[in-house]
Scaffold this motif. Structure first.
Motif, PDB file in Angstrom:
ATOM      1  N   SER A 173       0.871  -1.162   0.000  1.00  0.00           N
ATOM      2  CA  SER A 173       0.000   0.000   0.000  1.00  0.00           C
ATOM      3  C   SER A 173       0.913   1.218   0.000  1.00  0.00           C
ATOM      4  O   SER A 173       2.031   1.165   0.526  1.00  0.00           O
ATOM      5  CB  SER A 173      -0.915   0.000   1.226  1.00  0.00           C
ATOM      6  N   ILE A 174       0.420   2.298  -0.594  1.00  0.00           N
ATOM      7  CA  ILE A 174       1.275   3.472  -0.791  1.00  0.00           C
ATOM      8  C   ILE A 174       0.651   4.660  -0.073  1.00  0.00           C
ATOM      9  O   ILE A 174      -0.535   4.939  -0.253  1.00  0.00           O
ATOM     10  CB  ILE A 174       1.376   3.837  -2.300  1.00  0.00           C
ATOM     11  N   ILE A 175       1.457   5.375   0.730  1.00  0.00           N
ATOM     12  CA  ILE A 175       0.965   6.599   1.368  1.00  0.00           C
ATOM     13  C   ILE A 175       1.573   7.792   0.623  1.00  0.00           C
ATOM     14  O   ILE A 175       2.796   7.908   0.496  1.00  0.00           O
ATOM     15  CB  ILE A 175       1.332   6.649   2.863  1.00  0.00           C
ATOM     16  N   THR A 176       0.702   8.627   0.092  1.00  0.00           N
ATOM     17  CA  THR A 176       1.178   9.790  -0.676  1.00  0.00           C
ATOM     18  C   THR A 176       1.682  10.872   0.293  1.00  0.00           C
ATOM     19  O   THR A 176       1.435  10.799   1.512  1.00  0.00           O
ATOM     20  CB  THR A 176       0.045  10.386  -1.543  1.00  0.00           C
ATOM     21  N   PRO A 177       2.364  11.891  -0.202  1.00  0.00           N
ATOM     22  CA  PRO A 177       2.833  12.969   0.691  1.00  0.00           C
ATOM     23  C   PRO A 177       1.687  13.689   1.432  1.00  0.00           C
ATOM     24  O   PRO A 177       1.946  14.414   2.395  1.00  0.00           O
ATOM     25  CB  PRO A 177       3.557  13.930  -0.269  1.00  0.00           C
TER      26      PRO A 177
END
Ligand SMILES: [Zn+2]
Length: 302
Positions: A157-161
């Motif tokens: 899973s990717i957490i954006t800025p």
């Protein structure tokens, strides 16, 4: 344009009607896409291109949460158009890199019968995210990598800025999951751990499969609803199992009693792959027990 909207800050999403794809806007025109949807039948491709062209967006990079065809389907098309870099992680990066590796994984069907489908399941990979990378920097923006295996072996899973998590298929919205007769995880115990890890992340927003957005207040409810539903489907399958059945008997019971249409041999083996983790989970929970008998593994209901 209704199918392109802001989630938080510079994190937007493209809504194809079937799926949400996260978009991080590096500036007015340059973007990073997280997942690219399905290319089969091309309705998602058309919708994505319509948004990208309409907003004059330039795809600089793509990050894939995992290698399933409804998440990487348009990678090659977009990479061809924008010459962007594709970031992927783990075994799935290697698995979907070539038709040969797809062929090795799809052992149930003769190659000639599935080769066109396998081509559509491949993706170019330019950057292999390593296991020790907690963040990747793309043109000055940091994306946090959270390992969420279970739905697929190397799911991330990717957490954006903007502190928005793109959870891919690690989590499904309550509305979506109940539509699935046999929602998939390659290992349920691992998947449940990943879902609870997501609930503990405290992100401001979560983009979840396939068309859900929730916040830190509702994420725990979504996670527990997912787990409860998956457990309830496992219990239904448990109810179909009779003493002495082998795996093929169990799969046949699931397909017939759940009235699942089997369009072709490829889909049949795909469905077998979806049933198998339920059988494993039931055995791990102590509800059935496998034993060997005259060339077969059979199951006993406990
Ligand atoms: Zn998936």
């Amino acid at each position: 344009m209704d199918n392109f909207y802001c989630v938080k800050g510079n994190t937007w999403c493209i809504d194809t009607g079937a799926t949400l794809m996260a978009v991080y806007r590096l500036n007015e025109h340059d973007i990073v896409m997280i997942d690219t949807g399905l290319a089969y039948g091309r309705p998602e491709t058309k919708c994505i291109m319509h948004v990208l062209d309409g907003f004059q967006l330039n795809v600089k990079a793509i990050i894939a949460t995992h290698g399933h065809l409804d998440h990487i389907g348009n990678n090659n098309i977009l990479a061809g158009k924008y010459d962007c870099k594709i970031y992927m992680y783990g075994s799935e990066a290697y698995d979907c890199m070539s038709v040969e590796s797809m062929r090795i994984q799809h052992t149930g069907v003769a190659y000639e019968e599935v080769k066109d489908a396998l081509v559509k399941m491949t993706s170019r990979v330019d950057v292999f995210i390593t296991p020790w990378e907690k963040k990747i920097n793309i043109l000055g923006a940091d994306f946090e990598i959270v390992h969420t295996p279970g739905h697929s072996p190397s799911h991330i899973s990717i957490i954006t800025p903007d502190n928005v998590m793109m959870a891919g298929d690690a989590l499904m919205s309550k509305d979506e999951i109940v539509k699935a007769k046999i929602p998939y995880a390659c290992n349920f115990a691992v998947d449940f751990e990943s879902k609870r890890k997501i609930a503990a992340m405290k992100c401001d927003k979560y983009i979840i499969s396939h068309r859900g957005i929730c916040d830190s207040e509702s994420i725990a409810d979504e996670v527990e609803a997912n787990i409860e539903y998956l457990k309830s489907r496992a219990e239904i399958i448990h109810g179909y199992i009779e003493d002495g059945m082998c795996f093929d008997d169990i799969a046949a019971a699931v397909l017939t009693l759940m009235n699942i249409k089997v369009a072709n041999r490829y889909y049949f083996f795909d469905l077998h792959g979806m049933v198998k983790p339920y059988v494993q989970y039931l055995e791990e929970c102590g509800e059935i027990q496998a034993y060997y008998e005259k060339g077969y593994i059979r199951y006993k209901v406990l």
